[in-house]
Design an enzyme around this catalytic site. Structure first.
Site, PDB file in Angstrom:
ATOM      1  N   ASP A  88       0.968  -1.231   0.034  1.00 38.31           N
ATOM      2  CA  ASP A  88       0.155   0.171   0.199  1.00 38.31           C
ATOM      3  C   ASP A  88       1.026   1.050   0.104  1.00 38.31           C
ATOM      4  O   ASP A  88      -0.092   2.650   0.350  1.00 38.31           O
ATOM      5  CB  ASP A  88      -0.835   0.485   0.927  1.00 38.31           C
ATOM      6  CG  ASP A  88      -1.986  -1.352   1.748  1.00 38.31           C
ATOM      7  OD1 ASP A  88      -2.629  -1.698   0.661  1.00 38.31           O
ATOM      8  OD2 ASP A  88      -1.767  -2.198   2.795  1.00 38.31           O
ATOM      9  N   HIS A 114      -4.552  -1.865  -6.833  1.00 40.48           N
ATOM     10  CA  HIS A 114      -3.506  -0.465  -6.611  1.00 40.48           C
ATOM     11  C   HIS A 114      -4.714   0.514  -7.047  1.00 40.48           C
ATOM     12  O   HIS A 114      -6.140  -0.175  -8.262  1.00 40.48           O
ATOM     13  CB  HIS A 114      -3.054  -0.663  -8.063  1.00 40.48           C
ATOM     14  CG  HIS A 114      -2.115  -1.465  -7.119  1.00 40.48           C
ATOM     15  ND1 HIS A 114      -0.859  -1.150  -6.476  1.00 40.48           N
ATOM     16  CD2 HIS A 114      -1.591  -2.630  -8.374  1.00 40.48           C
ATOM     17  CE1 HIS A 114       0.095  -1.898  -6.450  1.00 40.48           C
ATOM     18  NE2 HIS A 114      -0.452  -3.258  -7.545  1.00 40.48           N
ATOM     19  N   LYS A 168       1.247 -25.025  -6.821  1.00 41.56           N
ATOM     20  CA  LYS A 168       2.314 -24.448  -7.508  1.00 41.56           C
ATOM     21  C   LYS A 168       3.146 -25.367  -7.251  1.00 41.56           C
ATOM     22  O   LYS A 168       4.220 -25.823  -8.590  1.00 41.56           O
ATOM     23  CB  LYS A 168       2.086 -23.826  -8.032  1.00 41.56           C
ATOM     24  CG  LYS A 168       3.306 -23.097  -9.332  1.00 41.56           C
ATOM     25  CD  LYS A 168       3.290 -21.566  -8.942  1.00 41.56           C
ATOM     26  CE  LYS A 168       4.601 -21.132  -9.803  1.00 41.56           C
ATOM     27  NZ  LYS A 168       4.996 -19.647 -10.515  1.00 41.56           N
TER      28      LYS A 168
END
Length: 475
Positions: free
Chosen positions: A38, A66, A171
């Site tokens: 942030d 964003h 993954k």
């Protein structure tokens, strides 16, 4: 020049061969958050995107958030690279990103309803077919895991419940599914999908997974929307999300590797293509969720920073915890990433303070420690050593050049530069919030001629557009 010794030659001669290095190609400009997220990375990327051919995401997923403002319209991005708002830029989602496809298209459609900034986005977005897919059940698993942590330890990690941790786990376990799998043999994809779902179901019996329903949606997405978005390089500006998996306050971290090294693995790019590395630093410190926060001000000052800075998470809507600037944290980020420049944001949130503290060292058991602690329990115990600097008690939100800042604000900026030791080139963007459209200040200490000239050109372009009465773009 390299010497090549060829054994077995007719005379066993020593042959000398001139080998030239391969062409490096265009350098990639990297934008990294230097704190706990942030910091205003999207704002910096959107500025740099004006001189880029391509803007890339290389890590994380729609846990990121964003905010970018163009022509007074506020756009929120989670998966889409924030530079996509520039119609001349190709946006690329790299192989290191994990993609929730329904979330991606929902995000695009939501922003399309806000204004014209995303018109034609599908024609300028490219997705790596090696990116892993976040399924709905990954998000459900994320929520179940958080609930179990709360029940077992009395606290959770404070994840966004977007499925990021579970999909990166899959993954690493080599059981995940990628975009290329979705676009290949759908029957084979379906079998692997069902097997993965059954694995999670066996681990979490309470989990409800609509296998057939999700597969049907994926089949439609595969045919109607995905094939036109693939694949893949040019001059690039790049953004990364917050705390790296292995190098920050583990386990209170994101699940991807958000360091400069993550650029190479997340884009499939050699390290010699890394150019400028910008560390984005908020003028104070914030953190969302749970985890150690040595400089946190859980008092009226923290509330003031939260209110003035509008510190609310774009993705979760949670209020951010606030505190003084912690230079130990930023020096650690600089050590890992080798920042070539610092982009300082939200300086004018501090305008009302008579004095400002800056964390410069950590003490544990009365002894100053020379490093950023790896252990979470140790970090919880540190006592921050502060330097107190005078405030400026002046509104700086209208300042457009460094010399227009009050003297004490200039000294605050220079103090940060000197303490971090980032060598002589610092781009600083000051704003009252990430939503301020015209808030970039160019520091006289920035000595990188090419970028300085570029920034000056951007400012000249803005002024020309304003004088002509045409719509102005936020950089």
């Amino acid at each position: 020049m390299h010497k090549v010794f060829c054994e077995g030659g007719s005379h066993g001669e020593d042959r000398t061969s001139r080998v030239t290095s391969p062409r490096v190609g265009n350098k990639v400009t990297v934008v990294l958050g230097a704190q706990w997220g942030d910091e205003g990375k999207g704002k910096v990327v959107d500025l740099l995107a004006q001189d880029a051919d391509m803007v890339c995401r290389c890590q994380g997923g729609n846990n990121a958030g964003h905010t970018v403002v163009v022509d007074s319209v506020e756009y929120d991005f989670h998966l889409l690279p924030s530079g996509i708002i520039n119609p001349k830029v190709t946006a690329f989602i790299g192989n290191g990103v994990v993609i929730h496809l329904p979330g991606l298209f929902e995000e695009a459609e939501k922003n399309m309803r806000k204004g014209k900034g995303l018109e034609g986005w599908e024609n300028r977005l490219i997705i790596s077919d090696r990116a892993h897919i976040v399924f709905d059940f990954h998000q459900a698993v994320d929520g179940v895991q958080e609930q179990e942590r709360q029940q077992r330890a009395g606290k959770n990690l404070g994840t966004t419940k977007k499925g990021i941790g579970p999909v990166y786990s899959a993954k690493a376990a080599r059981s995940g599914l990628r975009i290329c799998d979705l676009l290949a043999d759908f029957q084979e994809f379906s079998e692997r999908f069902k097997h993965l779902a059954s694995q999670y179901k066996s681990m979490y019996p309470s989990l409800e997974i609509d296998v057939d329903g999700e597969l049907e949606k994926l089949k439609v997405t595969r045919v109607d929307r995905c094939k036109g978005l693939l694949l893949y390089k040019m001059k690039i500006a790049l953004t990364l999300p917050k705390a790296s998996l292995t190098l920050r306050t583990y386990p209170f971290v994101t699940s991807s590797n958000c360091t400069v090294g993550g650029v190479c693995t997340g884009l499939g790019m050699p390290p010699q293509n890394v150019g400028e590395v910008y560390g984005v630093v908020k003028a104070y410190t914030t953190r969302v969720g749970i985890g150690a926060f040595p400089a946190e001000q859980n008092n009226e000052l923290g509330e003031l920073l939260q209110s003035r800075g509008k510190e609310v998470g774009v993705t979760t809507g949670r209020k951010r915890r606030c505190g003084w600037l912690d230079l130990m944290l930023i020096k650690y980020a600089h050590m890992i990433n080798g920042f070539t420049a610092i982009a300082l944001t939200k300086l004018d949130i501090l305008d009302v303070l008579p004095e400002i503290k800056v964390g410069v060292a950590y003490k544990v058991d009365g002894e100053i420690i020379p490093h950023f602690p790896a252990n979470q329990e140790v970090l919880q115990k540190v006592e921050v050593q502060y330097e107190t600097l005078p405030g400026w008690k002046t509104d700086t939100s209208a300042a457009r050049i460094f010399d227009e800042l009050p003297e004490n604000a200039q000294k605050y900026v220079c103090y940060i530069e000197d303490h971090l030791g980032v060598p002589g080139k610092t781009l600083k963007g000051y704003s009252s919030s990430s939503k301020n459209e015209n808030s970039v200040i160019y520091s006289p200490s920035y000595r990188s001629k090419n970028l300085y000239d570029f920034l000056s050109a951007v400012e000249c372009k803005r002024r020309c557009i304003e004088e002509c009465g045409q719509p102005k773009r936020f950089g």
